[in-house]
Design an enzyme around this catalytic site. Structure first.
Site, PDB file in Angstrom:
ATOM      1  N   ASP A 194       0.818  -1.209   0.000  1.00  0.00           N
ATOM      2  CA  ASP A 194       0.000   0.000   0.000  1.00  0.00           C
ATOM      3  C   ASP A 194       0.856   1.266   0.000  1.00  0.00           C
ATOM      4  O   ASP A 194       0.523   2.234  -0.686  1.00  0.00           O
ATOM      5  CB  ASP A 194      -0.928  -0.016   1.223  1.00  0.00           C
ATOM      6  CG  ASP A 194      -1.918   1.133   1.209  1.00  0.00           C
ATOM      7  OD1 ASP A 194      -3.035   0.958   0.718  1.00  0.00           O
ATOM      8  OD2 ASP A 194      -1.555   2.225   1.705  1.00  0.00           O
ATOM      9  N   GLY A 233     -10.174  -3.911  -1.357  1.00  0.00           N
ATOM     10  CA  GLY A 233     -10.959  -5.013  -0.806  1.00  0.00           C
ATOM     11  C   GLY A 233     -12.447  -4.814  -1.001  1.00  0.00           C
ATOM     12  O   GLY A 233     -13.174  -5.755  -1.358  1.00  0.00           O
ATOM     13  N   VAL A 254      -5.686   2.310   0.391  1.00  0.00           N
ATOM     14  CA  VAL A 254      -5.877   1.744  -0.950  1.00  0.00           C
ATOM     15  C   VAL A 254      -6.158   0.246  -0.851  1.00  0.00           C
ATOM     16  O   VAL A 254      -6.983  -0.297  -1.585  1.00  0.00           O
ATOM     17  CB  VAL A 254      -4.671   2.027  -1.852  1.00  0.00           C
ATOM     18  CG1 VAL A 254      -4.922   1.486  -3.254  1.00  0.00           C
ATOM     19  CG2 VAL A 254      -4.381   3.519  -1.921  1.00  0.00           C
ATOM     20  N   ASP A 255      -5.489  -0.438   0.070  1.00  0.00           N
ATOM     21  CA  ASP A 255      -5.789  -1.850   0.294  1.00  0.00           C
ATOM     22  C   ASP A 255      -7.255  -2.036   0.681  1.00  0.00           C
ATOM     23  O   ASP A 255      -7.937  -2.933   0.176  1.00  0.00           O
ATOM     24  CB  ASP A 255      -4.902  -2.408   1.415  1.00  0.00           C
ATOM     25  CG  ASP A 255      -3.575  -2.943   0.909  1.00  0.00           C
ATOM     26  OD1 ASP A 255      -3.491  -3.304  -0.269  1.00  0.00           O
ATOM     27  OD2 ASP A 255      -2.623  -3.005   1.708  1.00  0.00           O
ATOM     28  N   VAL A 256      -7.729  -1.217   1.614  1.00  0.00           N
ATOM     29  CA  VAL A 256      -9.107  -1.358   2.082  1.00  0.00           C
ATOM     30  C   VAL A 256     -10.089  -1.046   0.959  1.00  0.00           C
ATOM     31  O   VAL A 256     -11.082  -1.769   0.755  1.00  0.00           O
ATOM     32  CB  VAL A 256      -9.349  -0.456   3.308  1.00  0.00           C
ATOM     33  CG1 VAL A 256     -10.818  -0.468   3.710  1.00  0.00           C
ATOM     34  CG2 VAL A 256      -8.482  -0.914   4.487  1.00  0.00           C
TER      35      VAL A 256
END
Length: 386
Positions: free
Chosen positions: A147, A180, A175-177
């Site tokens: 991230d 997801g 950005v990861d969240v």
């Protein structure tokens, strides 16, 4: 009570954050998630501590990194060495009983293991296969998809921080969240298509694309108007006042979204004459004269503290609020009737509640984050492919 995704089985080859967040959301809504991990070490985030929490283990309570726990409730863990024939065979058996496979290895890894999309649809033709990469499957495939790198290379860090200061990352792997959440939307769309047609499909996401898409107004300003945005602190490039302002004690976020709210804002703080000042009448005027406006309202805001202005401005219909720390944020949520936590059985520590509210099939919290390898690979769904 049946969950919205009851009957959906997910073979989860993902690790760290983006993929596990996707599968936890699905598990909360009733999907059966089998998390496939490396023997001995498991998901990288198992070692990303402190802090730690205590969870039930086969031989008594065990310590678990809170990072891992944050995205892995409601799952079973199976430890498989995918570099061995036995491990791959066990993985294929899990996939045969699954509806969805999700992985976020570096591009090409699953193919090298013999577990790529083409390999798996050969044994499960209607499979939904979701692959998450950092920078896509082509020229960016060799770049690790962490991230921090995405925030740096997507331009997000260039617009985060104070003007003239160093680039700053967002305080969570945002950005990861976001990836997801987008991955779950893509998977659900693919499942809907399968319901209608019987056809599975591949779902692809890369963190760079998600970052660019979700910086919506900033990236569109560049594409449509050739504006390259820069860091502005808490300021907004197109709305004024829409930023954090000082008060007598601590900062206050003020989000004036239109001209009516601006008039109410200056009237409430005791500076009503500013509403008819030619420099500030419209939002475009205020953007053009930002510094003069902030200087003009500063003495008025300095007369009282943030909590006073929160109450007064909220009562006047002006969006505003103090800068809470995490403890204050949870307390505030409860004060407005939102319970941000949930309990998983007898586990002492609460978990953050799934934010999706469904009236007929709400999220449930059935299992704590799993101890590594605590489930038998053979204990998954016994459904076979058609």
């Amino acid at each position: 009570m049946a969950g919205a995704l009851d009957g959906i089985v997910v073979a989860d080859f993902s690790r760290v954050l983006a993929g596990p967040y996707t599968t936890m959301l699905m598990a909360d809504l009733g999907a059966e998630v089998v998390k496939i991990e490396r023997p001995g070490t498991g998901d990288d985030t198992r070692s990303w501590g402190p802090p730690h929490l205590e969870v039930p283990g086969p031989d008594g309570p065990e310590q678990m990194a809170t990072y891992f726990a944050s995205v892995n409730r409601n799952k079973r863990s199976v430890a498989l060495d995918l570099s061995t024939d036995d491990g791959r065979d066990a993985a294929f058996e899990i996939v045969r009983g699954a509806d969805v496979v999700i992985e976020n290895f570096r591009a090409g890894t699953m193919e090298r293991l013999g577990l790529g999309y083409d390999d798996l649809v050969a044994v499960k033709p209607d499979l939904i296969y979701c692959a998450i990469t950092g920078f896509g499957r082509d020229a960016g495939a060799s770049i690790p998809g962490y991230d921090l790198l995405i925030q740096a290379m997507s331009g997000l860090m260039s617009i985060t921080g104070e003007p003239g200061g160093p680039p700053v990352k967002v305080g969570v792997a945002v950005v990861d969240v976001l990836t997801g959440a987008h991955a779950m939307a893509g998977i659900l769309a693919a499942l809907r298509h399968r319901d209608r047609t019987g056809e599975g499909q591949r779902v692809d996401l890369d963190l760079l694309s998600v970052a660019l898409a979700t910086m919506s107004n900033q990236t569109t300003a560049y594409l449509a108007a050739d504006v390259v945005p820069t860091a502005m602190g808490s300021r907004h490039p197109s709305i004024v006042p829409y930023e954090v302002l000082p008060t007598a004690d601590r900062p206050l976020a003020v989000a004036v979204g239109n001209d009516v709210q601006f008039r109410r804002f200056v009237e409430t703080i005791g500076a009503a004459d500013l509403a008819d000042d030619a420099r500030f009448v419209t939002n475009s005027d205020r953007v053009a004269h930002h510094d003069a406006l902030i200087e003009a309202v500063a003495p008025a805001l300095a007369r009282h503290g943030a909590d006073h202005w929160f109450d007064a401005l909220t009562g006047a219909g002006v969006p505003a609020g103090p800068i809470n720390d995490m403890a204050e944020a949870f307390d505030f949520a409860r004060s407005v009737g939102i319970d941000p936590t949930a309990r998983i059985g007898d586990v002492a520590q609460p978990t953050v509640r799934n934010p999706i509210g469904l009236s007929a099939t709400p999220a449930t919290y059935r299992m704590p984050p799993p101890v590594l390898g605590s489930s038998d690979a053979a204990a998954g769904s016994d459904r076979s492919s058609p």
